[in-house]
Write an enzyme that holds these catalytic residues in place. Structure first.
Site, PDB file in Angstrom:
ATOM      1  N   ALA A 104       0.887  -1.141   0.005  1.00  0.00           N
ATOM      2  CA  ALA A 104       0.209  -0.073  -0.125  1.00  0.00           C
ATOM      3  C   ALA A 104       0.832   1.226  -0.058  1.00  0.00           C
ATOM      4  O   ALA A 104       0.587   2.148   0.567  1.00  0.00           O
ATOM      5  CB  ALA A 104      -0.816   0.054   1.187  1.00  0.00           C
ATOM      6  N   ALA A 105       2.028   1.201  -0.670  1.00  0.00           N
ATOM      7  CA  ALA A 105       2.824   2.242  -0.596  1.00  0.00           C
ATOM      8  C   ALA A 105       2.788   3.244  -1.968  1.00  0.00           C
ATOM      9  O   ALA A 105       3.312   4.235  -1.710  1.00  0.00           O
ATOM     10  CB  ALA A 105       4.261   1.834  -0.520  1.00  0.00           C
TER      11      ALA A 105
ATOM     12  N   ARG B 273      -3.462   9.069  -9.958  1.00  0.00           N
ATOM     13  CA  ARG B 273      -4.468   9.223 -10.899  1.00  0.00           C
ATOM     14  C   ARG B 273      -5.939   9.437  -9.944  1.00  0.00           C
ATOM     15  O   ARG B 273      -6.625   9.944 -10.528  1.00  0.00           O
ATOM     16  CB  ARG B 273      -4.815   8.063 -11.804  1.00  0.00           C
TER      17      ARG B 273
ATOM     18  N   LYS C  65      -4.144   7.474  -1.774  1.00  0.00           N
ATOM     19  CA  LYS C  65      -5.390   6.662  -2.357  1.00  0.00           C
ATOM     20  C   LYS C  65      -5.928   5.439  -1.405  1.00  0.00           C
ATOM     21  O   LYS C  65      -7.272   5.464  -1.430  1.00  0.00           O
ATOM     22  CB  LYS C  65      -4.706   5.781  -3.683  1.00  0.00           C
TER      23      LYS C  65
ATOM     24  N   GLN D 155       8.590   1.560   2.936  1.00  0.00           N
ATOM     25  CA  GLN D 155       9.037   1.480   1.631  1.00  0.00           C
ATOM     26  C   GLN D 155       9.388   3.030   1.281  1.00  0.00           C
ATOM     27  O   GLN D 155       8.475   3.686   0.898  1.00  0.00           O
ATOM     28  CB  GLN D 155       8.235   0.899   0.531  1.00  0.00           C
TER      29      GLN D 155
ATOM     30  N   GLY E  27      -0.713  -7.950 -16.082  1.00  0.00           N
ATOM     31  CA  GLY E  27       0.231  -8.765 -16.268  1.00  0.00           C
ATOM     32  C   GLY E  27      -0.426  -9.933 -16.701  1.00  0.00           C
ATOM     33  O   GLY E  27      -1.516 -10.322 -16.247  1.00  0.00           O
TER      34      GLY E  27
ATOM     35  N   ASN F  42     -29.997  24.961  26.709  1.00  0.00           N
ATOM     36  CA  ASN F  42     -29.074  24.222  27.712  1.00  0.00           C
ATOM     37  C   ASN F  42     -27.903  25.119  27.799  1.00  0.00           C
ATOM     38  O   ASN F  42     -26.933  24.635  28.231  1.00  0.00           O
ATOM     39  CB  ASN F  42     -28.811  22.912  27.008  1.00  0.00           C
TER      40      ASN F  42
HETATM   41  C1  UD1 Z   1       0.598  -5.233 -10.738  1.00  0.00           C
HETATM   42  C2  UD1 Z   1       1.427  -6.563 -11.509  1.00  0.00           C
HETATM   43  C3  UD1 Z   1       0.573  -6.869 -12.430  1.00  0.00           C
HETATM   44  C4  UD1 Z   1      -1.012  -7.020 -12.112  1.00  0.00           C
HETATM   45  C5  UD1 Z   1      -1.420  -6.052 -11.356  1.00  0.00           C
HETATM   46  C6  UD1 Z   1      -2.829  -6.252 -10.810  1.00  0.00           C
HETATM   47  C7  UD1 Z   1       3.706  -6.164 -10.823  1.00  0.00           C
HETATM   48  C8  UD1 Z   1       4.974  -5.962 -11.471  1.00  0.00           C
HETATM   49  N1  UD1 Z   1       2.577  -6.060 -11.719  1.00  0.00           N
HETATM   50  O1  UD1 Z   1       0.922  -4.042 -11.636  1.00  0.00           O
HETATM   51  O2  UD1 Z   1       0.881  -8.108 -12.909  1.00  0.00           O
HETATM   52  O3  UD1 Z   1      -1.745  -7.554 -13.147  1.00  0.00           O
HETATM   53  O4  UD1 Z   1      -0.570  -5.505 -10.304  1.00  0.00           O
HETATM   54  O5  UD1 Z   1      -3.526  -5.176 -10.583  1.00  0.00           O
HETATM   55  O6  UD1 Z   1       3.645  -6.338  -9.665  1.00  0.00           O
HETATM   56  N2  UD1 Z   1       3.153  -0.830  -4.862  1.00  0.00           N
HETATM   57  C9  UD1 Z   1       3.900  -0.514  -3.551  1.00  0.00           C
HETATM   58  N3  UD1 Z   1       5.176  -0.246  -3.845  1.00  0.00           N
HETATM   59  C10 UD1 Z   1       5.767  -0.077  -5.231  1.00  0.00           C
HETATM   60  C11 UD1 Z   1       4.883  -0.300  -6.150  1.00  0.00           C
HETATM   61  C12 UD1 Z   1       3.667  -0.799  -5.906  1.00  0.00           C
HETATM   62  O7  UD1 Z   1       3.531  -0.613  -2.376  1.00  0.00           O
HETATM   63  O8  UD1 Z   1       6.801   0.228  -5.257  1.00  0.00           O
HETATM   64  C13 UD1 Z   1       1.815  -0.983  -4.367  1.00  0.00           C
HETATM   65  C14 UD1 Z   1       0.659  -0.088  -4.898  1.00  0.00           C
HETATM   66  O9  UD1 Z   1       0.402   0.600  -3.864  1.00  0.00           O
HETATM   67  C15 UD1 Z   1      -0.582  -1.129  -5.365  1.00  0.00           C
HETATM   68  C16 UD1 Z   1       0.209  -2.391  -5.657  1.00  0.00           C
HETATM   69  O10 UD1 Z   1       1.533  -2.454  -5.042  1.00  0.00           O
HETATM   70  O11 UD1 Z   1      -1.275  -1.514  -4.028  1.00  0.00           O
HETATM   71  C17 UD1 Z   1       0.230  -2.810  -7.174  1.00  0.00           C
HETATM   72  O12 UD1 Z   1       1.196  -1.709  -7.768  1.00  0.00           O
HETATM   73  P1  UD1 Z   1       0.774  -1.173  -9.188  1.00  0.00           P
HETATM   74  O13 UD1 Z   1       1.418   0.105  -9.426  1.00  0.00           O
HETATM   75  O14 UD1 Z   1      -0.749  -0.948  -9.221  1.00  0.00           O
HETATM   76  O15 UD1 Z   1       1.112  -2.391  -9.974  1.00  0.00           O
HETATM   77  P2  UD1 Z   1       0.409  -2.731 -11.452  1.00  0.00           P
HETATM   78  O16 UD1 Z   1       1.381  -1.782 -12.339  1.00  0.00           O
HETATM   79  O17 UD1 Z   1      -0.905  -2.533 -11.522  1.00  0.00           O
END
Ligand code: UD1
Ligand code: MG
Length: 485
Positions: free
Chosen positions: A13-14, A19, A26, A79, A147, A393
């Site tokens: 959740a980092a 967007r 978020k 993180q 992915g 009151n």
């Molecule tokens: C990721 C997956 C993708 C999958 C998709 C599903 C990877 C490389 N890709 O892509 O295969 O289909 O999720 O929704 O994992 N986050 C962190 N720190 C970071 C990056 C992300 O905490 O450095 C957290 C985000 O807050 C989020 C989650 O990880 O909750 C997913 O990150 P996001 O950037 O949305 O990944 P996607 O590109 O959507």
């Protein structure tokens, strides 16, 4: 407790949530009465993990404070820089004891429809197949951005390729990575230590752990959910609204199946935290929030918003805005009532039209039917508060309390100036301003005495229609008297 109990759940959740275009992180945006990360934590808790870790980064202080409030046993890991999902999980692992084994479940803080049942199925499948990694997947009509799952032999998974890294052929694959996994702890640790940023986004991809495990000859599998909505993430406010509506639809469906009547699901909103018994009826435009509970046979609405309100059996609440109140069985509230915190209404009590209550204990059978402000009040059983009564009151500096005793009667348009005590079985004459105690059996009259001045209209309003009417009425009256005499 489940036999597939994982050692740890790590919630990522980092991320920035760019967007959302919001000053609020978020994962703190809400749907269905919980923050997005709150949903992830509640779902993870159902697995009864030894360790529950949320990886925080963006808006860290705010997210940590929120988590401490909703689930004080959650650990957080920071993180510092968002280098990718692999780096997020690496950060998460720093919050659990080094070298622990078992299953590590990884989920995201922005996938609010994911249910505990699905996570339990994922971990059960992981154990059953003896997998080193099991990924939750779904088949979707438009896999753009996700992915893709690369198939291996015998229904196993060879790896995951990110949309941005995928070939045109790989982009045809419609089975997507939901971003939710069960890992063998040692496989995860080892895989994370071998990640590179050699990809289109220059990030450390958690997804690469699958191909690494597979390359080491370990078994990697997928658990395909039929319910693709559960895997959908929130990236912007359009998705937030879509998932909010879907979550609400699911909540209402479950309520209706449990015996609640929802007259108009499209205008009824019920938080996940609300509890409704069978044979409750919700009329259109009703919103129920927080720790609200409604007992059997009660009717709520139309046009009613309740937050943290407990409603008793068979009560009726019409066109009301309420929070922090308790409404007794078979009591009635509204239309157009405003219940503020600390309101309690006893069995068969009544809070009627254009009535505002705050910190007011209104006993069984007592009635406050019309146009009243009752603040800092105790109203005894069976008492009747006349139309337009104000419990004054506030003296401009402090708030004070008013008591109206059992079966007492307050006449209309009275002001009860707190602190003041009206005993059981007392009367207040209409239009009184009461600031002295009233004893049992007394009537208190505190208003200017009525004085009638004969002939005033004729003298001071001569020639008006009022004067003419008076003259005619007086003539008739003397005529009548004449005939009878
Ligand atoms: C990721 C997956 C993708 C999958 C998709 C599903 C990877 C490389 N890709 O892509 O295969 O289909 O999720 O929704 O994992 N986050 C962190 N720190 C970071 C990056 C992300 O905490 O450095 C957290 C985000 O807050 C989020 C989650 O990880 O909750 C997913 O990150 P996001 O950037 O949305 O990944 P996607 O590109 O959507
Ligand atoms: Mg995403």
């Amino acid at each position: 407790m489940t036999s597939h109990r994982p050692s740890a759940v790590i919630v990522m959740a980092a991320g920035q949530g760019t967007r959302m275009k919001s000053a609020t992180p978020k994962v703190l945006h809400e749907i269905g009465g919980r923050s997005l990360v709150g949903h992830a934590v509640v779902t993870a808790r159902a697995l009864a993990p030894e360790h529950l870790v949320v990886v925080v980064g963006t808006g860290r202080e705010q997210v940590e404070a929120h988590l401490a409030a909703v689930d004080p046993d959650v650990r957080t890991a920071v993180q510092e820089q968002q280098l990718g999902t692999g780096d997020a999980v690496r950060a998460g692992l720093t919050a659990v004891p080094e070298g622990f084994d078992g299953t590590v479940v990884v989920t995201s803080g922005d996938v609010p429809l994911l249910t505990a049942e699905t996570l339990l199925e994922l971990t059960a499948e992981h154990d059953k197949q003896g997998n080193a990694v099991t990924v939750l997947t779904a088949r979707v009509p438009d896999p753009t951005g996700y992915g893709r799952i690369l198939p291996g032999p015998d229904g196993t998974v060879a790896g995951i390729v990110e949309h941005k890294d995928a070939t045109a052929e790989q982009r045809q694959i419609d089975e997507i990575n939901a971003g939710i996994y069960a890992f063998d702890a040692a496989t995860l640790r080892d895989g994370l230590s071998r990640l590179t940023t050699d990809n289109a986004q220059g990030e450390l991809y958690l997804t690469d752990v699958l191909a690494i495990a597979r390359g080491d000859g370990k078994r990697v599998g997928a658990f395909v959910t039929e319910d693709a909505m559960q895997t959908e993430g929130v990236n912007d406010r359009v998705q937030l609204a879509t998932l909010r509506a879907e979550l609400n639809r699911r909540t209402l469906d479950a309520l209706m199946r449990s015996g609640v009547t929802v007259v108009d699901p499209s205008t009824t909103w019920v938080d996940q935290t609300v509890q409704l018994e069978p044979d409750v009826t919700l009329l259109p435009n009703t919103q129920l929030h927080g720790a609200t509970t409604v007992a059997a046979g009660a009717t709520i609405g139309p046009d009613t918003t309740l937050t943290d309100v407990q409603v008793g059996e068979g009560a009726t609440i019409i066109r009301t805005h309420g929070s922090g109140a308790q409404i007794g069985a078979r009591a009635s509230v509204g239309p157009f009532a405003y219940l503020r915190p600390g309101t309690s209404l006893g069995v068969k009590g009544k809070i009627g039209t254009f009535v505002e209550t705050k910190n007011a204990a209104i006993a069984a059978g007592a009635k406050v039917p019309h146009l009243t402000y009752a603040g800092d009040a105790t109203i005894g059983e069976g008492a009747n508060i006349g139309a337009g009564t104000i419990f004054a009151n506030y003296d401009g500096v402090n708030k004070h309390h008013t008591t109206v005793g059992r079966s007492s009667f307050v006449g209309s348009n009275s002001v009860l100036v707190a602190p003041v005590d009206i005993a059981d079985g007392a009367y207040i004459a209409a239009g009184s301003a009461i600031d002295q105690p009233v004893a049992p059996g007394e009537i208190a009259i505190a208003r200017g005495r009525q004085r009638n001045i004969k002939g005033w209209v004729a003298r001071r309003r001569a020639g008006t229609t009022t004067a003419k009417a008076a003259e005619e009425a007086l003539a008739d009256a003397s005529g009548d008297t004449g005939e009878k005499a």
